[in-house]
Design a protein around this motif. Structure first.
Motif, PDB file in Angstrom:
ATOM      1  N   LEU A 258    -105.896  -2.392  10.433  1.00  0.00           N
ATOM      2  CA  LEU A 258    -105.564  -1.197  12.042  1.00  0.00           C
ATOM      3  C   LEU A 258    -107.301  -1.475  12.707  1.00  0.00           C
ATOM      4  CD1 LEU A 258    -103.658   0.157  13.313  1.00  0.00           C
ATOM      5  CD2 LEU A 258    -105.258   2.500  11.264  1.00  0.00           C
ATOM      6  N   GLU A 259    -107.576  -0.483  13.803  1.00  0.00           N
ATOM      7  CA  GLU A 259    -109.302  -0.500  14.052  1.00  0.00           C
ATOM      8  C   GLU A 259    -109.577   0.248  14.335  1.00  0.00           C
ATOM      9  OE1 GLU A 259    -108.633  -0.967  18.661  1.00  0.00           O
ATOM     10  OE2 GLU A 259    -108.129  -3.277  18.631  1.00  0.00           O
ATOM     11  N   GLU A 260    -110.588   0.881  13.527  1.00  0.00           N
ATOM     12  CA  GLU A 260    -111.001   2.023  13.101  1.00  0.00           C
ATOM     13  C   GLU A 260    -110.986   2.889  14.407  1.00  0.00           C
ATOM     14  OE1 GLU A 260    -112.234   4.311  10.563  1.00  0.00           O
ATOM     15  OE2 GLU A 260    -112.057   1.836   9.609  1.00  0.00           O
ATOM     16  N   ARG A 261    -110.954   3.300  15.207  1.00  0.00           N
ATOM     17  CA  ARG A 261    -110.943   3.806  16.371  1.00  0.00           C
ATOM     18  C   ARG A 261    -109.214   4.699  15.815  1.00  0.00           C
ATOM     19  NH1 ARG A 261    -110.531   1.338  22.146  1.00  0.00           N
ATOM     20  NH2 ARG A 261    -109.346  -0.433  21.829  1.00  0.00           N
ATOM     21  N   ILE A 262    -108.414   3.446  15.773  1.00  0.00           N
ATOM     22  CA  ILE A 262    -107.226   4.413  15.771  1.00  0.00           C
ATOM     23  C   ILE A 262    -106.720   4.701  14.295  1.00  0.00           C
ATOM     24  CG2 ILE A 262    -104.350   3.200  15.571  1.00  0.00           C
ATOM     25  CD1 ILE A 262    -105.180   1.081  17.219  1.00  0.00           C
ATOM     26  N   ARG A 263    -107.003   3.428  13.233  1.00  0.00           N
ATOM     27  CA  ARG A 263    -107.114   4.600  11.903  1.00  0.00           C
ATOM     28  C   ARG A 263    -107.677   6.736  11.854  1.00  0.00           C
ATOM     29  NH1 ARG A 263    -107.488   1.618   7.573  1.00  0.00           N
ATOM     30  NH2 ARG A 263    -108.809   0.076   9.005  1.00  0.00           N
ATOM     31  N   GLY A 264    -109.212   6.694  12.584  1.00  0.00           N
ATOM     32  CA  GLY A 264    -109.422   8.127  13.597  1.00  0.00           C
ATOM     33  C   GLY A 264    -108.833   8.672  13.339  1.00  0.00           C
ATOM     34  N   ARG A 265    -107.378   8.196  14.327  1.00  0.00           N
ATOM     35  CA  ARG A 265    -106.508   9.394  14.806  1.00  0.00           C
ATOM     36  C   ARG A 265    -105.125   9.641  14.371  1.00  0.00           C
ATOM     37  NH1 ARG A 265    -110.143   7.312  18.349  1.00  0.00           N
ATOM     38  NH2 ARG A 265    -110.244   8.683  20.495  1.00  0.00           N
ATOM     39  N   PHE A 266    -105.560   8.433  13.683  1.00  0.00           N
ATOM     40  CA  PHE A 266    -103.842   8.947  12.938  1.00  0.00           C
ATOM     41  C   PHE A 266    -104.528   9.864  11.154  1.00  0.00           C
ATOM     42  CE2 PHE A 266    -102.383   4.361  12.600  1.00  0.00           C
ATOM     43  CZ  PHE A 266    -101.761   4.569  13.844  1.00  0.00           C
ATOM     44  N   LEU A 267    -105.463   9.880  11.275  1.00  0.00           N
ATOM     45  CA  LEU A 267    -106.240  11.186  10.207  1.00  0.00           C
ATOM     46  C   LEU A 267    -106.553  12.331  10.825  1.00  0.00           C
ATOM     47  CD1 LEU A 267    -108.186   8.344   8.049  1.00  0.00           C
ATOM     48  CD2 LEU A 267    -106.107   9.067   7.484  1.00  0.00           C
ATOM     49  N   LYS A 268    -106.286  12.554  11.837  1.00  0.00           N
ATOM     50  CA  LYS A 268    -106.278  13.618  12.483  1.00  0.00           C
ATOM     51  C   LYS A 268    -104.983  14.741  11.887  1.00  0.00           C
ATOM     52  CE  LYS A 268    -109.022  13.300  16.569  1.00  0.00           C
ATOM     53  NZ  LYS A 268    -108.502  12.864  18.634  1.00  0.00           N
ATOM     54  N   GLY A 269    -103.884  14.390  11.726  1.00  0.00           N
ATOM     55  CA  GLY A 269    -102.729  15.150  11.361  1.00  0.00           C
ATOM     56  C   GLY A 269    -103.206  14.983   9.941  1.00  0.00           C
ATOM     57  N   VAL A 270    -102.005  15.173   9.111  1.00  0.00           N
ATOM     58  CA  VAL A 270    -102.450  15.124   7.425  1.00  0.00           C
ATOM     59  C   VAL A 270    -100.674  14.022   7.045  1.00  0.00           C
ATOM     60  CG1 VAL A 270    -101.156  17.121   5.570  1.00  0.00           C
ATOM     61  CG2 VAL A 270    -101.991  17.904   7.789  1.00  0.00           C
ATOM     62  N   PRO A 271    -101.343  12.860   6.247  1.00  0.00           N
ATOM     63  CA  PRO A 271    -100.479  12.167   6.325  1.00  0.00           C
ATOM     64  C   PRO A 271    -100.558  12.614   5.048  1.00  0.00           C
ATOM     65  CG  PRO A 271    -103.204  11.065   6.918  1.00  0.00           C
ATOM     66  CD  PRO A 271    -102.980  12.443   7.198  1.00  0.00           C
ATOM     67  N   VAL A 272     -98.457  12.183   4.443  1.00  0.00           N
ATOM     68  CA  VAL A 272     -97.532  12.668   3.447  1.00  0.00           C
ATOM     69  C   VAL A 272     -96.949  11.125   2.848  1.00  0.00           C
ATOM     70  CG1 VAL A 272     -95.917  13.708   5.309  1.00  0.00           C
ATOM     71  CG2 VAL A 272     -96.083  14.665   2.417  1.00  0.00           C
ATOM     72  N   ASP A 273     -97.238  11.523   1.886  1.00  0.00           N
ATOM     73  CA  ASP A 273     -96.468   9.995   1.115  1.00  0.00           C
ATOM     74  C   ASP A 273     -94.658  10.729   1.032  1.00  0.00           C
ATOM     75  OD1 ASP A 273     -97.442  11.783  -1.204  1.00  0.00           O
ATOM     76  OD2 ASP A 273     -97.766   9.565  -2.266  1.00  0.00           O
ATOM     77  N   ILE A 274     -94.138   9.307   0.617  1.00  0.00           N
ATOM     78  CA  ILE A 274     -92.743   9.708  -0.043  1.00  0.00           C
ATOM     79  C   ILE A 274     -92.890   8.596  -1.187  1.00  0.00           C
ATOM     80  CG2 ILE A 274     -90.407   9.478   0.572  1.00  0.00           C
ATOM     81  CD1 ILE A 274     -90.644   9.844   2.452  1.00  0.00           C
ATOM     82  N   THR A 275     -92.564   9.000  -2.100  1.00  0.00           N
ATOM     83  CA  THR A 275     -92.549   8.317  -3.490  1.00  0.00           C
ATOM     84  C   THR A 275     -91.646   7.759  -4.121  1.00  0.00           C
ATOM     85  OG1 THR A 275     -92.809  10.232  -5.315  1.00  0.00           O
ATOM     86  CG2 THR A 275     -94.960   9.167  -4.259  1.00  0.00           C
ATOM     87  N   SER A 276     -90.716   7.482  -5.401  1.00  0.00           N
ATOM     88  CA  SER A 276     -89.318   6.170  -5.675  1.00  0.00           C
ATOM     89  C   SER A 276     -89.102   8.136  -6.182  1.00  0.00           C
ATOM     90  CB  SER A 276     -89.851   6.073  -6.744  1.00  0.00           C
ATOM     91  OG  SER A 276     -89.970   4.272  -6.374  1.00  0.00           O
ATOM     92  N   PRO A 277     -87.338   8.118  -5.726  1.00  0.00           N
ATOM     93  CA  PRO A 277     -86.862   9.342  -6.403  1.00  0.00           C
ATOM     94  C   PRO A 277     -86.284   9.528  -7.953  1.00  0.00           C
ATOM     95  CG  PRO A 277     -85.532   8.153  -5.503  1.00  0.00           C
ATOM     96  CD  PRO A 277     -86.563   7.000  -5.560  1.00  0.00           C
ATOM     97  N   ASP A 278     -87.090  10.691  -7.991  1.00  0.00           N
ATOM     98  CA  ASP A 278     -86.184  11.073  -9.700  1.00  0.00           C
ATOM     99  C   ASP A 278     -84.763  10.894 -10.086  1.00  0.00           C
ATOM    100  OD1 ASP A 278     -85.613  13.130  -8.731  1.00  0.00           O
ATOM    101  OD2 ASP A 278     -87.045  14.293  -9.443  1.00  0.00           O
ATOM    102  N   PHE A 279     -84.841  10.880 -11.750  1.00  0.00           N
ATOM    103  CA  PHE A 279     -83.160  10.258 -11.701  1.00  0.00           C
ATOM    104  C   PHE A 279     -82.144  11.667 -11.240  1.00  0.00           C
ATOM    105  CE2 PHE A 279     -79.405  11.437 -14.734  1.00  0.00           C
ATOM    106  CZ  PHE A 279     -79.160   9.971 -14.639  1.00  0.00           C
ATOM    107  N   GLU A 280     -83.146  12.665 -10.879  1.00  0.00           N
ATOM    108  CA  GLU A 280     -81.695  14.235 -10.841  1.00  0.00           C
ATOM    109  C   GLU A 280     -81.195  13.116  -8.663  1.00  0.00           C
ATOM    110  OE1 GLU A 280     -84.136  14.678 -12.131  1.00  0.00           O
ATOM    111  OE2 GLU A 280     -83.520  15.066 -14.334  1.00  0.00           O
ATOM    112  N   THR A 281     -82.162  12.792  -8.648  1.00  0.00           N
ATOM    113  CA  THR A 281     -81.990  12.851  -6.831  1.00  0.00           C
ATOM    114  C   THR A 281     -81.395  11.300  -6.777  1.00  0.00           C
ATOM    115  OG1 THR A 281     -84.728  13.513  -6.370  1.00  0.00           O
ATOM    116  CG2 THR A 281     -84.140  12.300  -4.627  1.00  0.00           C
ATOM    117  N   ARG A 282     -82.272  10.601  -7.324  1.00  0.00           N
ATOM    118  CA  ARG A 282     -80.731  10.033  -7.259  1.00  0.00           C
ATOM    119  C   ARG A 282     -79.594   9.523  -7.950  1.00  0.00           C
ATOM    120  NH1 ARG A 282     -85.492   6.908 -10.634  1.00  0.00           N
ATOM    121  NH2 ARG A 282     -83.940   6.660 -12.200  1.00  0.00           N
TER     122      ARG A 282
END
Length: 448
Positions: A258-282
């Protein structure tokens, strides 16, 4: 009708992975078929015209039968009908309305998104974005994230959140101009616009959006023309104070091509991740899906599904769908034995494609902008030599091949392979960016 649609989705998945069906053949002839109904062990499907009907029956009829047998456990006859064009247009219009406003029972909304520790931040940020366009709510500007960048492995609910944002905004503010697309579709559209000299229309469509949502944005990485267009589209929307929402299978910091200028714009906000759900969520996901399709599942059966399928929400829901399909057409209640069989089949169906030598060489060639033929050649140009050494490293560590076998594949002496492997190891220790790029290549190979 809904349950037959679920059955046919599973049949299409079977055909998609059938060894003698190419991607082009699948998309052109099978993926476009529409499920109608199942009566007396006969599956009725719609085709576009008589030519399509004859082509499918002549070339794919037996494979479709095999797919139904694999899904339902009994023989099914195939009848393909020609759909009336007027009816088709009406159905398409109804489908678009349903997708836009979420009229269907299983519409992707915030209300039916199962919240858990693995996704609660992503859900909260998505709701904040949607509330920005709700005239009846006063939203603290500090809670608005632009761009909102949601990342995580495939099948964990990123698209659900995107569609939920669209649903909520349209419900509260129908006049808002929303564009939802995917990285692949964006790429295809700009290529078509360039070919047809219609880039002005493309610009007007995207750059005037009040909110732009791009799913699987990682697809644009490495595509120069697409990244150039996306850069300007992003700037116009962002500078106008309008909202951008993006999803990706990987964090923006790990998108090596990914071009650095685009990566920089993606990081202007707040990246947030989703991980694998735990047993109760599943467990909650399994029960919610079962309720949506009116499938009675006992707690022990729901628990078995949640215990066995741990990393992918689509697999959880697909397992429930398949149990529903089998139960509906065998007139049996779901049992532990039936569930165990479906789980085994689902886990086999979702195994990643075999990592072949050709796949490894092809992916590395693309990453280092050389050709597979150059990697196998005697070309000593610096970038080719680097790609060749990385190929040896990956073949050794991913395929567990011997130096002799690697040498045979690349047409080189096995002692040379040993030296090149050591060179690669040393370079990866010293160059963190190169190491990150190679880790991404290996991760993509394992995920396909």
């Amino acid at each position: 009708m809904e349950s037959f649609g679920d059955v046919f989705e599973l049949v299409k998945n079977f055909c998609r992975n059938y060894p003698t069906i190419s991607d082009i053949g699948f998309n052109k002839w099978i993926n476009v078929l529409e499920p109608v109904k199942m009566e007396n062990n006969t599956a009725y499907l719609y085709a576009e015209n008589e030519f399509a009907r004859k082509t499918v029956l002549d070339n794919y009829g037996e494979i479709l039968k095999e797919g139904f047998y694999n899904t339902l456990g009994f023989d099914v006859e195939i009848k393909i009908l020609i759909k009336d064009e007027e009816q088709k247009e009406e159905d398409e219009a109804n489908k678009r309305i349903s997708e836009l406003y979420g009229d269907s029972a299983d519409a992707l909304t915030f209300e039916n998104f199962v919240k858990g520790k693995s996704n609660e931040l992503a859900l909260a940020f998505s709701i904040a974005v949607a509330d920005k366009y709700n005239k009846n709510k006063k939203v603290d500007a500090g809670s608005i994230f632009n761009p909102l960048f949601i990342y995580g492995d495939s099948g964990l609910g990123k698209t659900h959140l995107m569609k939920a944002i669209v649903h909520e905004i349209k419900k509260n503010n129908p006049a808002i101009k929303i564009i939802y697309t995917t990285g692949e579709s964006f790429t295809n559209e700009i290529v078509k616009a360039i070919q047809n000299n219609s880039t002005i229309e493309f610009h007007e469509k995207y750059r005037n959006a009040d909110i732009l949502l791009v799913d699987d944005v990682q697809f644009i990485a490495g595509k120069e023309a697409t990244q150039e267009e996306f850069f300007h589209t992003f700037n116009d929307i962002y500078n106008a104070g309008n909202q951008i929402v993006l999803t990706s299978d990987i964090a923006p910091s790990r998108m090596s091509r990914l071009e650095e200028r685009i990566r920089g714009r993606f990081l202007k906000g707040v990246p947030v991740d989703i991980t694998s759900p735990d047993f109760e969520t599943r467990m909650a996901i399994v029960k919610r899906k079962a309720n949506l399709i009116d499938l009675p599942l006992s707690d022990p059966i729901a628990r078995l599904i949640a215990e066995k399928i741990k990393t992918n929400i689509r697999q959880l829901e697909g397992t429930v769908n398949k149990i529903k399909a089998i139960a509906a057409y065998t007139n049996e209640q779901p049992t532990m034995a039936m569930t165990q069989r479906v789980i085994r089949e689902m886990m086999v169906e979702n195994q990643p494609a075999e990592i072949t030598v050709d796949r490894i060489i092809s992916d590395i060639a693309a990453a280092f902008k050389v050709s597979p033929e150059e990697i196998r050649s005697k070309n000593r140009r610096a970038n080719v030599s680097l790609a060749r050494k990385i190929t040896i490293y990956v073949l050794k560590n991913v395929k567990n091949m011997t130096y002799q076998d690697i040498g045979n594949e690349l047409g080189k002496n096995h002692s040379t392979m040993t030296l090149h492997y050591q060179d690669a190891c040393n370079m990866l220790k010293e160059n963190s960016q190169l190491k990150e790029n190679v880790d991404e290549i290996i991760s993509n190979l394992k995920d396909k």
